[in-house]
Write a protein that holds these residues in place. Structure first.
Motif, PDB file in Angstrom:
ATOM      1  N   VAL A 195      45.268  18.121  48.740  1.00  0.00           N
ATOM      2  CA  VAL A 195      44.033  18.864  48.985  1.00  0.00           C
ATOM      3  C   VAL A 195      43.882  19.961  47.932  1.00  0.00           C
ATOM      4  O   VAL A 195      44.849  20.622  47.558  1.00  0.00           O
ATOM      5  CB  VAL A 195      44.042  19.489  50.393  1.00  0.00           C
ATOM      6  N   VAL A 196      42.649  20.140  47.460  1.00  0.00           N
ATOM      7  CA  VAL A 196      42.332  21.182  46.483  1.00  0.00           C
ATOM      8  C   VAL A 196      41.560  22.301  47.182  1.00  0.00           C
ATOM      9  O   VAL A 196      40.599  22.028  47.909  1.00  0.00           O
ATOM     10  CB  VAL A 196      41.481  20.626  45.327  1.00  0.00           C
ATOM     11  N   MET A 197      41.973  23.544  46.969  1.00  0.00           N
ATOM     12  CA  MET A 197      41.237  24.707  47.469  1.00  0.00           C
ATOM     13  C   MET A 197      40.533  25.357  46.281  1.00  0.00           C
ATOM     14  O   MET A 197      41.177  25.840  45.349  1.00  0.00           O
ATOM     15  CB  MET A 197      42.180  25.706  48.146  1.00  0.00           C
ATOM     16  N   ASN A 198      39.204  25.344  46.308  1.00  0.00           N
ATOM     17  CA  ASN A 198      38.398  25.910  45.227  1.00  0.00           C
ATOM     18  C   ASN A 198      37.908  27.299  45.644  1.00  0.00           C
ATOM     19  O   ASN A 198      36.937  27.433  46.387  1.00  0.00           O
ATOM     20  CB  ASN A 198      37.210  24.998  44.914  1.00  0.00           C
ATOM     21  N   LEU A 199      38.564  28.318  45.153  1.00  0.00           N
ATOM     22  CA  LEU A 199      38.279  29.675  45.611  1.00  0.00           C
ATOM     23  C   LEU A 199      36.944  30.205  45.117  1.00  0.00           C
ATOM     24  O   LEU A 199      36.414  31.155  45.690  1.00  0.00           O
ATOM     25  CB  LEU A 199      39.417  30.604  45.183  1.00  0.00           C
ATOM     26  N   ASP A 200      36.383  29.612  44.052  1.00  0.00           N
ATOM     27  CA  ASP A 200      35.066  30.041  43.608  1.00  0.00           C
ATOM     28  C   ASP A 200      33.981  29.608  44.591  1.00  0.00           C
ATOM     29  O   ASP A 200      32.830  30.053  44.486  1.00  0.00           O
ATOM     30  CB  ASP A 200      34.773  29.504  42.200  1.00  0.00           C
ATOM     31  N   LYS A 201      34.355  28.770  45.576  1.00  0.00           N
ATOM     32  CA  LYS A 201      33.397  28.337  46.600  1.00  0.00           C
ATOM     33  C   LYS A 201      33.719  28.950  47.968  1.00  0.00           C
ATOM     34  O   LYS A 201      33.237  28.476  48.996  1.00  0.00           O
ATOM     35  CB  LYS A 201      33.388  26.816  46.683  1.00  0.00           C
ATOM     36  N   ILE A 202      34.550  29.985  47.953  1.00  0.00           N
ATOM     37  CA  ILE A 202      34.874  30.736  49.166  1.00  0.00           C
ATOM     38  C   ILE A 202      34.573  32.203  48.880  1.00  0.00           C
ATOM     39  O   ILE A 202      35.178  32.808  48.000  1.00  0.00           O
ATOM     40  CB  ILE A 202      36.350  30.576  49.565  1.00  0.00           C
ATOM     41  N   GLU A 203      33.634  32.741  49.629  1.00  0.00           N
ATOM     42  CA  GLU A 203      33.230  34.128  49.404  1.00  0.00           C
ATOM     43  C   GLU A 203      33.828  35.028  50.486  1.00  0.00           C
ATOM     44  O   GLU A 203      33.602  34.835  51.672  1.00  0.00           O
ATOM     45  CB  GLU A 203      31.701  34.246  49.420  1.00  0.00           C
ATOM     46  N   MET A 204      34.622  36.008  50.059  1.00  0.00           N
ATOM     47  CA  MET A 204      35.186  37.024  50.965  1.00  0.00           C
ATOM     48  C   MET A 204      35.903  38.053  50.104  1.00  0.00           C
ATOM     49  O   MET A 204      36.126  37.835  48.911  1.00  0.00           O
ATOM     50  CB  MET A 204      36.158  36.395  51.969  1.00  0.00           C
ATOM     51  N   SER A 205      36.265  39.172  50.708  1.00  0.00           N
ATOM     52  CA  SER A 205      37.020  40.193  49.983  1.00  0.00           C
ATOM     53  C   SER A 205      38.408  39.655  49.657  1.00  0.00           C
ATOM     54  O   SER A 205      38.885  38.700  50.270  1.00  0.00           O
ATOM     55  CB  SER A 205      37.112  41.470  50.811  1.00  0.00           C
ATOM     56  N   LYS A 206      39.085  40.290  48.707  1.00  0.00           N
ATOM     57  CA  LYS A 206      40.381  39.801  48.244  1.00  0.00           C
ATOM     58  C   LYS A 206      41.431  39.884  49.336  1.00  0.00           C
ATOM     59  O   LYS A 206      42.253  38.984  49.507  1.00  0.00           O
ATOM     60  CB  LYS A 206      40.833  40.587  47.012  1.00  0.00           C
ATOM     61  N   GLY A 207      41.428  40.967  50.109  1.00  0.00           N
ATOM     62  CA  GLY A 207      42.399  41.125  51.186  1.00  0.00           C
ATOM     63  C   GLY A 207      43.719  41.698  50.707  1.00  0.00           C
ATOM     64  O   GLY A 207      44.056  41.633  49.519  1.00  0.00           O
ATOM     65  N   GLY A 208      44.474  42.263  51.651  1.00  0.00           N
ATOM     66  CA  GLY A 208      45.786  42.802  51.338  1.00  0.00           C
ATOM     67  C   GLY A 208      45.761  44.193  50.738  1.00  0.00           C
ATOM     68  O   GLY A 208      46.796  44.711  50.328  1.00  0.00           O
ATOM     69  N   GLU A 209      44.573  44.828  50.716  1.00  0.00           N
ATOM     70  CA  GLU A 209      44.490  46.172  50.155  1.00  0.00           C
ATOM     71  C   GLU A 209      45.079  47.189  51.149  1.00  0.00           C
ATOM     72  O   GLU A 209      45.201  46.920  52.337  1.00  0.00           O
ATOM     73  CB  GLU A 209      43.024  46.557  49.866  1.00  0.00           C
ATOM     74  N   TYR A 210      45.405  48.350  50.638  1.00  0.00           N
ATOM     75  CA  TYR A 210      45.800  49.426  51.538  1.00  0.00           C
ATOM     76  C   TYR A 210      44.585  49.879  52.332  1.00  0.00           C
ATOM     77  O   TYR A 210      43.478  49.993  51.795  1.00  0.00           O
ATOM     78  CB  TYR A 210      46.404  50.591  50.758  1.00  0.00           C
TER      79      TYR A 210
END
Length: 527
Positions: free
Chosen positions: A127-142
């Motif tokens: 399976v391929v995950m194409n992150l340019d087709k998933i919109e959300m914040s990066k996550g893991g920030e303080y």
């Protein structure tokens, strides 16, 4: 002699170059890498995947095996092996004997539907995950850096092809073909009461892709679990996600603990420590470089669709019993799965070879100790939209704590006529919000009694030792069955004090604690 050495080196180099052209898939499937923790992107070369963590040995574990004849709405169907309807959406073709063996890259995809929970576990190969087709914040920030960020920015929005399954010549479905139609999504992943069902949206984007056109920025060959969290900073809701991930890994038969991906953009949370303790590696999807290829990708159900949340107020009667008892005689109205889950979480924090935190003291001459943990509610900043102020559910919490301390001092080394025993009673001030998760687990596993107002902190009862009792102090505003039901699912001794308002009668607290202490004293003496 030098001439022969040079000629030999030239031949070896030529053969290696030739191999890259004869086996084109060699380019994209031999670079193995994985982001460590939450540190973001790393180079995809010269980074080997860590060895997968083994499953811990826990007393309540029983086999997770598919049983199509399993009774629907039985406890086992609800808590464990109820994913009986296997729906293959794409089957990989039989391998050919071509020289380049490209059919090795032909993927497959299937879902396992649970008629009792009315949700599915889905998994794909190649399976391929194409992150340019998933919109959300990066996550893991303080947390302090994203104060005020909206939840909509943290939950994923998918475009067509966000996830693609590789196909090769001879596949039953040609490239660029959607795997699901709306009817299949409705049947395998019903909407339910979730207003924004991210997994439904995800499945609608899954399609096939020609394997020969795929170039992977990263390749992960080990099994990888995908989890989308909603209320990620709350222990109760986090535990529902933990149960979803654990049961998913067991249902699909993973022999070791997988890698795990957060398919959301939430910031750091103290609960992250739990995920990292339980699974081999953990990272946020947006910390990868697109596209990422996975040999085995598994999508866990939303935490709202798993037992710890979905049936908390239902009439399904599932009494907790030891696994060894159910192994001898199965009972549709009994379960050991919640005990198993709690033991897995607790064991994930205990290094191998250490003595379990609930082990009895080997010194039989020592007066048995009874440890009472009062689970406190304190101010803390939980997420970007939180004020940091908890709701008042027990207005005289400190008074109750002092009353427990006074009671413990009076009861320590007290002679109980009923059971001929002496006990040393101690009370622990459990300000859990200001403790690491590891410290919380140690305190909980060492407790004989958990006391506290209705709140997420009482979810710790799931991870407590089997003999620990629970006293919940409940106000009229929060008459909810969560912790009574969870205690019942584990076969745990449970008590409740229903207040008229938010003020607890300390005399009543002492009276109930006396009864709990007598029961514990009898058990310690008999053991």
């Amino acid at each position: 002699m030098d001439k022969w050495v040079k000629r030999t080196v030239l031949i070896v180099v030529s053969l290696n170059i030739l191999q890259l052209f004869v086996y084109p898939q060699f380019w994209s499937w031999t670079s193995l890498s994985w982001p460590t923790g939450f540190s973001g992107d790393k180079a995809s070369v010269d980074v080997e995947e860590p060895q997968l963590k083994s499953w811990p040995a826990i007393p309540s574990h029983r086999p997770w095996t598919l049983n199509k004849d399993l009774q629907t709405f039985s406890c086992e169907a609800y808590f464990g092996n109820g994913y009986t309807d296997v729906v293959p959406l794409l089957k990989a073709p039989k391998k050919s004997k071509r020289l380049n063996n490209t059919d090795d890259l032909s993927g497959s995809f299937q879902c396992r539907y649970n008629p009792t929970l009315r949700t599915s576990i889905c998994e794909g190969k190649h399976v391929v995950m194409n992150l340019d087709k998933i919109e959300m914040s990066k996550g893991g920030e303080y947390l302090e850096k994203v104060i005020g960020r909206g939840e909509d920015a943290e939950l994923p929005q998918f475009s067509t092809g966000a996830f693609e399954v590789m196909v090769t010549q001879g596949s039953q479905i040609p490239p660029a073909t959607p795997l699901f139609d709306n009817g299949q999504v409705d049947s395998l992943m019903p909407q339910g009461q979730v207003s924004r069902h991210t997994l439904r949206d995800l499945l609608k984007t899954v399609r096939t892709v020609d394997a020969s056109t795929v170039t992977c920025a990263r390749t992960v060959v080990e099994p990888t679990l995908v989890v989308t969290r909603f209320e990620y900073a709350n222990l109760f809701h986090t535990s529902t996600d933990w149960y979803s991930a654990y049961s998913t890994a067991r249902v699909v038969g993973l022999k070791s603990r997988p890698h795990l991906i957060f398919l959301d953009g939430h910031c750091k949370s103290p609960m992250d420590d739990g995920w990292e303790a339980m699974y081999t590696t953990v990272t946020y999807a947006k910390h990868f470089t697109s596209p990422v290829c996975f040999e085995h990708l598994i999508f866990a159900p939303l935490g709202y669709d798993v037992p710890l949340f979905k049936n908390i107020a239902s009439t399904l009667n599932c009494m907790g019993k030891p696994a060894e008892e159910l192994a001898k005689k199965a009972d549709p109205n009994k379960t050991s799965r919640v005990r198993e889950f709690g033991e897995f979480v607790a064991a994930s924090f205990e290094p191998e070879g250490t003595t379990p935190l609930d082990a009895e003291d080997a010194d039989s001459a020592k007066i048995p100790e009874v440890r009472v943990l009062m689970v406190r509610r304190e101010d803390y900043l939980a997420h970007p939209r939180h004020s940091g102020k908890p709701q008042t559910r027990l207005s005289n919490e400190l008074e109750v704590l002092e009353a427990l301390r006074s009671w413990a001092k009076e009861r320590s080394s007290t002679y109980f006529e009923d059971n001929q025993s002496l006990l040393n009673v101690t009370v622990i001030n459990g300000v859990l919000a200001h403790m690491t998760l590891d410290q919380q687990m140690k305190a909980v596993r060492g407790a004989d009694v958990l006391v506290g107002a209705h709140g997420a902190g009482l979810t710790h009862l799931v991870f407590a030792k089997p003999t620990a009792a629970v006293l919940e102090i409940s106000s009229p505003t929060y008459r909810r069955p969560h912790f009574q039901t969870m205690s019942y699912w584990q076969g745990r001794d449970y008590h409740i004090i229903n207040m008229d308002g938010s003020y607890a009668d300390t005399i009543q607290v002492r009276r109930v604690m006396d009864q709990i202490l007598k029961d514990i004293s009898a058990k310690k003496l008999s053991s």
